[in-house]
Design a protein around this motif. Structure first.
Motif, short mmCIF file in Angstrom:
data_model
loop_
_atom_site.label_atom_id
_atom_site.label_comp_id
_atom_site.label_asym_id
_atom_site.label_seq_id
_atom_site.Cartn_x
_atom_site.Cartn_y
_atom_site.Cartn_z
N GLU A 68 0.83 -1.21 0.00
CA GLU A 68 0.00 0.00 0.00
C GLU A 68 0.86 1.26 0.00
N VAL A 69 1.88 1.28 0.85
CA VAL A 69 2.71 2.48 0.96
C VAL A 69 3.50 2.72 -0.32
N PHE A 70 4.25 1.72 -0.76
CA PHE A 70 5.10 1.92 -1.93
C PHE A 70 4.31 1.93 -3.24
N GLY A 71 3.22 1.16 -3.29
CA GLY A 71 2.38 1.18 -4.48
C GLY A 71 1.70 2.52 -4.68
N LEU A 72 1.17 3.09 -3.59
CA LEU A 72 0.56 4.42 -3.69
C LEU A 72 1.60 5.48 -4.03
N ALA A 73 2.79 5.38 -3.44
CA ALA A 73 3.84 6.35 -3.77
C ALA A 73 4.20 6.26 -5.26
N PHE A 74 4.27 5.04 -5.78
CA PHE A 74 4.58 4.88 -7.20
C PHE A 74 3.46 5.45 -8.07
N LEU A 75 2.20 5.18 -7.70
CA LEU A 75 1.08 5.71 -8.48
C LEU A 75 1.02 7.22 -8.43
N PHE A 76 1.33 7.81 -7.27
CA PHE A 76 1.36 9.28 -7.18
C PHE A 76 2.45 9.85 -8.07
N LEU A 77 3.59 9.20 -8.13
CA LEU A 77 4.68 9.69 -8.97
C LEU A 77 4.35 9.56 -10.46
N MET A 78 3.55 8.56 -10.81
CA MET A 78 3.23 8.32 -12.22
C MET A 78 2.01 9.11 -12.69
N MET A 79 1.31 9.77 -11.77
CA MET A 79 0.12 10.53 -12.16
C MET A 79 0.52 11.79 -12.92
N PRO A 80 -0.30 12.22 -13.86
CA PRO A 80 -0.02 13.48 -14.56
C PRO A 80 -0.06 14.66 -13.59
N ALA A 81 0.64 15.71 -13.95
CA ALA A 81 0.76 16.87 -13.06
C ALA A 81 -0.58 17.57 -12.85
N ASN A 82 -1.47 17.49 -13.83
CA ASN A 82 -2.76 18.19 -13.70
C ASN A 82 -3.85 17.31 -13.10
N ALA A 83 -3.50 16.12 -12.61
CA ALA A 83 -4.50 15.22 -12.02
C ALA A 83 -4.96 15.75 -10.67
N VAL A 84 -6.24 15.62 -10.44
CA VAL A 84 -6.83 16.07 -9.18
C VAL A 84 -6.88 14.88 -8.24
N MET A 85 -6.31 15.04 -7.05
CA MET A 85 -6.31 13.96 -6.07
C MET A 85 -7.27 14.33 -4.95
N ASN A 86 -8.32 13.54 -4.81
CA ASN A 86 -9.25 13.74 -3.71
C ASN A 86 -9.39 12.42 -2.96
N PHE A 87 -10.19 12.42 -1.93
CA PHE A 87 -10.34 11.23 -1.10
C PHE A 87 -10.93 10.07 -1.88
N ASP A 88 -11.85 10.35 -2.78
CA ASP A 88 -12.48 9.32 -3.59
C ASP A 88 -11.44 8.60 -4.46
N THR A 89 -10.57 9.36 -5.08
CA THR A 89 -9.52 8.76 -5.91
C THR A 89 -8.55 7.97 -5.06
N LEU A 90 -8.23 8.48 -3.89
CA LEU A 90 -7.28 7.81 -3.01
C LEU A 90 -7.79 6.45 -2.54
N TRP A 91 -9.03 6.35 -2.12
CA TRP A 91 -9.51 5.06 -1.65
C TRP A 91 -9.68 4.07 -2.80
N ARG A 92 -9.98 4.56 -4.00
CA ARG A 92 -10.05 3.67 -5.16
C ARG A 92 -8.66 3.10 -5.48
N LEU A 93 -7.64 3.94 -5.39
CA LEU A 93 -6.28 3.45 -5.61
C LEU A 93 -5.88 2.45 -4.52
N MET A 94 -6.28 2.72 -3.28
CA MET A 94 -5.95 1.80 -2.20
C MET A 94 -6.63 0.44 -2.37
N LEU A 95 -7.81 0.43 -2.95
CA LEU A 95 -8.49 -0.83 -3.24
C LEU A 95 -7.88 -1.56 -4.42
#
Length: 186
Positions: A68-95
């Motif tokens: 979870e920790v390293f996978g989310l960090a990798f996904l955050f680094l790979m996201m486009p710069a203009n991507a909006v990160m909200n709680f909904d997106t975060l829990w979907r990534l965690m799932l």
């Protein structure tokens, strides 16, 4: 799956290796086993879970946490710069991370199988401690095939059958599972 993504799960795969070593009963005095044990001892002492004989539950929990920790960090680094990160997106990534973790574990096991197969086909390397270690780590996958497919000479056909099945799962089934999970979470 890209190699960068597999490298993002490397800390989790180290804990999976610890779980697999204890499950298969690998030789503790092998240098690779001692290295994995030395690295994972302190974090596993922080996870107070009752372990059963041959099942290190705390290693599996630590594997999920690291994924979870390293996978989310990798996904955050790979996201486009203009991507909006909200709680909904975060829990979907965690799932979604456990699905990618299963894919990474299966691909890791496939690599272990290929290395073990190459070592087993070289007569002088088939009796080394490294060959024994790879055979021991992949034995949970090859044991069901060993019951039905006898070896031919020194070549294990059951190992080939297990590797073909794992290749099919890793390269054909898991991409569809990930695509389904992405559609389900979007």
């Amino acid at each position: 799956m890209t190699y960068q993504f597999l490298l993002a799960f490397l800390p989790a795969l180290v804990f999976f290796t610890r779980f697999l070593m204890e499950y298969t009963g690998c030789d503790y005095y092998h240098p690779a086993c001692r290295w994995v044990t030395r690295i994972t001892d302190l974090p596993l002492k922080l996870v107070p879970v009752k372990n059963y004989p041959k099942l290190n539950i705390s290693a599996l929990i630590a594997m999920l946490i690291m994924a979870e920790v390293f996978g989310l960090a990798f996904l955050f680094l790979m996201m486009p710069a203009n991507a909006v990160m909200n709680f909904d997106t975060l829990w979907r990534l965690m799932l979604l991370i456990p699905v990618f973790l299963i894919w990474a574990v299966l691909q890791f096991m496939l690599y272990l199988m290929f290395i073990g197969a190459i070592l087993s086909w070289i007569p002088s390397a088939s009796v080394t401690p490294w060959s024994y270690l790879f055979m021991k780590l992949t034995s949970p996958l090859t044991a069901p095939f060993d019951r039905f497919i006898p070896p031919v000479g020194f070549i294990s056909l059951s190992f080939m059958a297990a590797a073909l099945l794992m290749s099919f799962v890793v390269f054909s089934v898991m991409p569809r599972v990930v695509e389904f999970a992405l559609r389900l979470l979007s």
